[in-house]
Design a protein around this motif. Structure first.
Motif, short mmCIF file in Angstrom:
data_model
loop_
_atom_site.label_atom_id
_atom_site.label_comp_id
_atom_site.label_asym_id
_atom_site.label_seq_id
_atom_site.Cartn_x
_atom_site.Cartn_y
_atom_site.Cartn_z
N LEU A 95 -60.77 65.23 -4.54
CA LEU A 95 -61.43 63.94 -4.76
C LEU A 95 -60.93 63.28 -6.04
O LEU A 95 -60.67 62.06 -6.06
CB LEU A 95 -62.94 64.13 -4.87
N PHE A 96 -60.80 64.06 -7.09
CA PHE A 96 -60.41 63.49 -8.37
C PHE A 96 -58.92 63.16 -8.42
O PHE A 96 -58.54 62.09 -8.90
CB PHE A 96 -60.77 64.45 -9.51
N SER A 97 -58.08 64.07 -7.97
CA SER A 97 -56.63 63.83 -8.08
C SER A 97 -56.20 62.62 -7.26
O SER A 97 -55.44 61.77 -7.73
CB SER A 97 -55.84 65.08 -7.67
N LEU A 98 -56.71 62.50 -6.03
CA LEU A 98 -56.38 61.33 -5.22
C LEU A 98 -57.09 60.08 -5.73
O LEU A 98 -56.53 58.99 -5.74
CB LEU A 98 -56.75 61.59 -3.76
N GLY A 99 -58.34 60.25 -6.18
CA GLY A 99 -59.09 59.10 -6.68
C GLY A 99 -58.48 58.52 -7.94
O GLY A 99 -58.49 57.29 -8.14
N LEU A 100 -57.94 59.38 -8.79
CA LEU A 100 -57.34 58.91 -10.03
C LEU A 100 -55.97 58.28 -9.83
O LEU A 100 -55.64 57.26 -10.44
CB LEU A 100 -57.22 60.08 -11.02
N TRP B 135 -54.10 57.73 -6.62
CA TRP B 135 -53.64 57.09 -5.38
C TRP B 135 -54.66 56.02 -4.99
O TRP B 135 -55.78 56.34 -4.58
CB TRP B 135 -53.46 58.11 -4.26
N LYS B 136 -54.28 54.77 -5.11
CA LYS B 136 -55.21 53.65 -4.93
C LYS B 136 -55.76 53.58 -3.50
O LYS B 136 -56.87 53.08 -3.30
CB LYS B 136 -54.50 52.33 -5.27
N ARG B 137 -55.04 54.06 -2.52
CA ARG B 137 -55.44 53.87 -1.13
C ARG B 137 -56.52 54.86 -0.66
O ARG B 137 -57.03 54.71 0.44
CB ARG B 137 -54.22 53.96 -0.21
N THR B 138 -56.86 55.84 -1.47
CA THR B 138 -57.88 56.82 -1.05
C THR B 138 -59.21 56.11 -0.79
O THR B 138 -59.73 55.41 -1.66
CB THR B 138 -58.10 57.89 -2.12
N THR B 139 -59.77 56.29 0.41
CA THR B 139 -60.98 55.57 0.80
C THR B 139 -62.23 56.42 0.59
O THR B 139 -62.17 57.64 0.45
CB THR B 139 -60.92 55.16 2.27
N SER B 140 -63.37 55.76 0.63
CA SER B 140 -64.66 56.45 0.49
C SER B 140 -64.92 57.38 1.67
O SER B 140 -65.48 58.47 1.51
CB SER B 140 -65.79 55.42 0.38
N THR B 141 -64.52 56.96 2.86
CA THR B 141 -64.69 57.81 4.04
C THR B 141 -63.92 59.11 3.89
O THR B 141 -64.43 60.20 4.18
CB THR B 141 -64.22 57.08 5.32
N ALA B 142 -62.69 58.98 3.42
CA ALA B 142 -61.86 60.17 3.19
C ALA B 142 -62.52 61.08 2.14
O ALA B 142 -62.50 62.31 2.27
CB ALA B 142 -60.47 59.77 2.73
N SER C 213 -57.16 50.02 3.55
CA SER C 213 -56.92 50.81 2.33
C SER C 213 -55.76 50.27 1.51
O SER C 213 -55.63 50.58 0.32
CB SER C 213 -56.67 52.28 2.70
N LYS C 214 -54.89 49.46 2.13
CA LYS C 214 -53.76 48.90 1.38
C LYS C 214 -54.23 48.02 0.23
O LYS C 214 -53.55 47.90 -0.78
CB LYS C 214 -52.87 48.09 2.33
N VAL D 181 -56.31 67.53 0.97
CA VAL D 181 -55.51 66.36 0.56
C VAL D 181 -54.84 65.73 1.79
O VAL D 181 -54.85 64.50 1.94
CB VAL D 181 -54.45 66.76 -0.48
N ALA D 182 -54.27 66.56 2.66
CA ALA D 182 -53.61 66.04 3.87
C ALA D 182 -54.61 65.29 4.75
O ALA D 182 -54.30 64.21 5.28
CB ALA D 182 -52.96 67.19 4.64
N ILE D 183 -55.80 65.85 4.90
CA ILE D 183 -56.83 65.20 5.72
C ILE D 183 -57.24 63.87 5.09
O ILE D 183 -57.35 62.84 5.78
CB ILE D 183 -58.06 66.12 5.87
N MET D 184 -57.46 63.86 3.78
CA MET D 184 -57.88 62.63 3.10
C MET D 184 -56.79 61.56 3.16
O MET D 184 -57.10 60.37 3.33
CB MET D 184 -58.26 62.95 1.65
N VAL D 185 -55.54 61.97 3.01
CA VAL D 185 -54.44 61.01 3.10
C VAL D 185 -54.36 60.43 4.50
O VAL D 185 -54.19 59.20 4.69
CB VAL D 185 -53.11 61.68 2.70
N GLY D 186 -54.51 61.29 5.51
CA GLY D 186 -54.46 60.83 6.90
C GLY D 186 -55.57 59.83 7.21
O GLY D 186 -55.33 58.78 7.83
N ILE D 187 -56.78 60.14 6.79
CA ILE D 187 -57.91 59.23 7.02
C ILE D 187 -57.70 57.90 6.31
O ILE D 187 -57.97 56.82 6.85
CB ILE D 187 -59.23 59.89 6.56
#
Length: 540
Positions: free
Chosen positions: A433-438, A440-447, A501-502, A488-494
């Motif tokens: 949650l933190f590494s992608l949230g910090l 990668w801008k495209r990480t969504t709340s659903t992910a 998310s763009k 991480v793979a699941i969150m990126v895919g979602i």
């Protein structure tokens, strides 16, 4: 001898009065700030770099390091130092990349970050998880290991020690983060000096056992008598490979554990969130330097006891009632050999480590409950005074729960494994949650919601996978790494599947200038990394 002498009690009393008096003086200095949430929970603008660094170490080092790491030093040797030495490298990354983002976005709690970056659902899920972990696992285990260690050294009954530690920690915690931060500086001085006394004693005993004299002779004998205990990287098939699986300590799951602990953990990060960036970075750098010293205090005594035991010493002290060797007896046995006065100093050092950890942990419990549960859901119109009052009440409630649960931990065979196992259920998901949230801008709340709830079941799957496909259990650090990568793979895919998310409005805008460090920071960081490279090269 499992009791303290008069001189030991005098030394301990001096320590107790010094910490308590200094804490009260710090508390009295800003009477008008006692009802400020920022002052109580963060000591905003009040902590110096040396107070931040000392508080980071004091909160991190407890009975589990003194007793548990010395025991691991007895059993497996210097390799257990990876938890300390790799933390030094991790702290540098946290200072460079994590802290600037938190401070720039005025983050006070980790759930607050998750709420701003994702939504309240993600923040609440993780806040509840953290509160349960901190109260039912961390607080109770620190109290248990601390009381057990002090009982074995002083002879004072377990229940009395447990209550005494809780009361002392409550006294410190109720003063807020400023009191904790500045009293931690005294705690660290006592911790290091008292710890070095035990290290000196153990090395001197080894030296005398083999006809030498002095600490350096003792170190030389350790290398000679226990060469197998001076290797940092285990190969597959080694007895302790499951605990420290080869290069995973350098390039694998150890990084996930450490980055989550030092960079995304309210209990730790809170110390730096009330400072400006240069002060916070200097404090973290100071903590990284102190981390290099910790194995000298916590691991070398265990190796020394291994050498002495292997050569016929302490045959009775190092076994339990049924004759099994108990590595965790190493440190208490050494402390019981100290002369009056010095034993009191080491006793104070152990107490300092325990109380500092209890106070820091409970302050984080108080902060998360008050700001992320009470003020957000139970009383949205709460004043600063009410919120601080609830924070103090949360301290009492947390310790009341811990005092009820802690005696039940005596049924556990190894409490240290209890801590690691249950903490690990949250680590991969939380860091995802933190590494992608910090970064990668495209990480969504659903992910993020999926990642938050997936961590525990996925860890369970990987821990039990060997029962389905056969073979040996997957080592702890490998489980951490694999679960993190899958989440991480699941969150990126979602996130990629969501076209919106763009242009994610909650994505953080990062600037390279945020991560620029001073020349002084760069020089000291290079020095620390150089020392680490040298240590791993020499003791490979």
């Amino acid at each position: 001898m499992k009791q303290l002498q008069t001189l030991d009690y005098i030394v301990f009393l001096i320590y107790f009065v010094s910490v308590s008096s200094y804490g009260y003086w710090v508390y009295q200095r800003k009477k008008n700030a006692r009802t400020s949430t920022k002052d109580f929970f963060l000591a905003e603008g009040s902590l110096t770099w040396w107070a931040i660094g000392a508080s980071l170490i004091a909160s991190n080092i407890s009975a589990e390091q003194f007793i548990g790491m010395s025991g691991s030093g007895f059993a497996m040797g210097l390799a257990i130092s990876s938890y300390e030495w790799m933390s030094a490298a991790t702290l540098l990354l946290v200072a460079i990349f994590f802290i600037p983002i938190f401070l720039k976005n005025k983050i006070y709690t980790m759930p607050q970050f998750l709420s701003q970056r994702y939504n309240n659902t993600v923040a609440t899920i993780m806040a509840v998880f953290w509160l349960l972990l901190y109260v039912f696992v961390n607080l109770t285990s620190i109290l248990y290991l601390g009381a057990l260690a002090i009982e074995s050294i002083s002879g004072v009954p377990f229940l009395y020690v447990m209550v005494g530690l809780a009361v002392f920690a409550i006294f410190i915690t109720l003063g807020g983060m400023k009191v904790i931060g500045y009293t931690d500086f005294i705690q660290v001085i006592v911790l290091i000096v008292g710890g070095l006394v035990v290290t000196y004693l153990s090395l001197d005993m080894v030296s005398e056992r083999f006809g030498g004299s002095g600490v350096w002779s003792g170190l030389s004998e350790l290398r000679s008598q226990a060469d197998d205990h001076f290797h940092m990287i285990f190969s597959e098939g080694d007895k302790y490979y499951d605990a420290l699986p080869g290069f995973a300590v350098l390039f694998g799951g150890m990084w996930i554990n450490n980055l989550n602990y030092w960079g995304c953990n309210q209990y730790i990060v809170q110390r730096a969130l009330g400072a400006d960036l240069p002060t916070a970075r200097s404090g973290i750098l100071f903590a990284a330097f102190l981390k290099l010293l910790m194995p000298v205090i916590c691991v070398l005594p265990g190796i020394a006891m291994y050498v002495l035991h292997k050569n016929g010493g302490f045959q009775t002290e190092m076994v339990n009632a049924v004759g099994q060797i108990k590595p965790d007896h190493a440190y208490p046995t050494l402390m019981n050999l100290l002369p009056a006065g010095l034993k009191g100093l080491s006793f104070a050092a152990l107490t300092a480590a325990i109380v500092a950890s209890l106070a820091g942990k409970c302050n984080s419990i108080s902060t998360i409950f008050s700001l992320d549960i009470y003020k957000k859901f139970l009383n949205t119109d709460a004043s600063e005074k009410q919120t601080v009052w609830v924070g103090r009440l949360a301290v009492w409630v947390a310790f009341a729960i811990a005092l009820v649960i802690t005696p039940q931990l005596r049924q556990l065979e190894q409490a240290y494994q209890f801590i690691q196992e249950y903490s690990n259920y949250l680590t991969p998901g939380a860091f995802a949650l933190f590494s992608l949230g910090l970064f990668w801008k495209r990480t969504t709340s659903t992910a993020a919601i999926v990642g938050a709830v997936a961590s525990i079941p996925m860890v369970l799957v990987f821990k039990n996978l060997h029962k389905v496909i056969g073979g040996n259990p997957i080592p702890f650090l490998h489980v951490t790494m694999w679960v993190y990568l899958v989440i991480v793979a699941i969150m990126v895919g979602i996130s990629l599947a969501d076209g919106a998310s763009k242009n994610n409005p909650k994505g953080l805008v990062l600037d390279s200038s945020d991560f620029k460090v001073s020349n002084q920071f760069s020089v000291i960081s290079i020095l620390i990394m150089g020392i680490l490279v040298a240590l791993y090269t020499v003791f490979y």
